[in-house]
Write an enzyme that holds these catalytic residues in place. Structure first.
Site, short mmCIF file in Angstrom:
data_model
loop_
_atom_site.label_atom_id
_atom_site.label_comp_id
_atom_site.label_asym_id
_atom_site.label_seq_id
_atom_site.Cartn_x
_atom_site.Cartn_y
_atom_site.Cartn_z
N ASP A 109 -6.04 -14.13 -12.40
CA ASP A 109 -6.32 -12.78 -11.93
C ASP A 109 -6.69 -12.78 -10.45
OD1 ASP A 109 -7.40 -10.17 -11.52
OD2 ASP A 109 -7.85 -10.03 -13.65
N ASP A 131 2.97 -4.39 -11.93
CA ASP A 131 3.15 -3.77 -13.24
C ASP A 131 2.72 -2.31 -13.15
OD1 ASP A 131 3.02 -2.96 -15.94
OD2 ASP A 131 2.51 -4.99 -16.60
N ASP A 167 9.03 0.68 -7.17
CA ASP A 167 10.21 1.50 -7.44
C ASP A 167 9.93 2.44 -8.62
OD1 ASP A 167 10.18 -0.37 -9.45
OD2 ASP A 167 12.18 -1.15 -9.08
#
Length: 225
Positions: A109, A131, A167
């Site tokens: 992380d 993500d 995107d």
């Protein structure tokens, strides 16, 4: 730092998919320990004495962008964070094949690593195609959050650059709203091409070329105030 009573929500999904290829697995065993970022508080200056700058890439995927930037700028120390084990294995292969000496990897992380860094030590930060956690109930898991931005502001030098790319239209709006709400960053874009056209120093990866999102990629470059 993570509160053990209230652990951080994961900002990433699965950490492994297909089996790791034998050569990559061997490099994970032999090379990764040599280039792994420290697991405790550290000063990046100690990792590469004489480095002109220190950059951080959060979620480097397969490591293509990180390795290419490192090859372009051998006098810059690049620290990359990625929890996905297949991505880490791929990145280690890139480091080995290109003989890179200026890359350090945190296999885990990024928020934990940021908590280990001293104030004002980073010149650049990349968050590229993270993500998107598209479901509304999962938005709290997105890496771009006010508390993460505050942590980044602490470890970035004044004038340091933060690049966010996605995107996914909803994530673009989400990220822009939160960064602009932060008193620590400013956005210097003046026209649409400033965020619609890839920056001159951007490196397109195979993941980006897949066009898995719902919009053309956008690139937001912010400056640490």
């Amino acid at each position: 730092m993570e509160d053990t009573a209230h652990p951080l929500l994961r900002s990433y999904g699965r950490i492994k998919s297909r089996p790791i290829k034998p050569r990559q697995a061997a490099l994970v065993e032999t090379l990764l320990p040599q280039i792994r970022a420290p697991q405790a508080p550290f000063d990046p200056a100690d990792l590469m004495p004489g480095a002109e700058e220190v950059w951080l890439e959060i979620g480097f995927g397969g490591g293509e962008h990180m390795a290419s930037q490192a090859a372009r700028a051998p006098n810059v120390l690049i620290i990359g964070c990625e929890p996905f084990l297949n991505g880490v294995a791929s990145a280690v292969r890139h480091v080995d094949e290109q003989g890179l000496k200026n890359v350090r990897i945190k296999d885990g992380d990024a928020r934990e690593l940021i908590g280990h860094l001293p104030d004002a030590c980073l010149n650049r930060v990349f968050i590229l195609f993270p993500d998107p956690w598209p479901k509304a109930r999962h938005h709290k898991r997105r890496i771009v959050q006010p508390e993460v931005l505050a942590d980044l502001a602490r470890v970035m030098k004044p004038g340091g650059k933060l690049r966010f790319a996605t995107d996914v239209a909803g994530y673009a709006d989400w990220a822009l709203e939160r960064v602009l709400a932060s008193p620590d960053f400013k956005w210097a874009a003046e026209r649409a091409d400033d965020w619609r056209v890839p920056p001159a120093d951007h490196i397109t990866t195979r993941y980006e070329e897949k066009r898995l999102g719902d919009c053309e990629p956008v690139f937001f470059d912010f400056e640490r105030v």
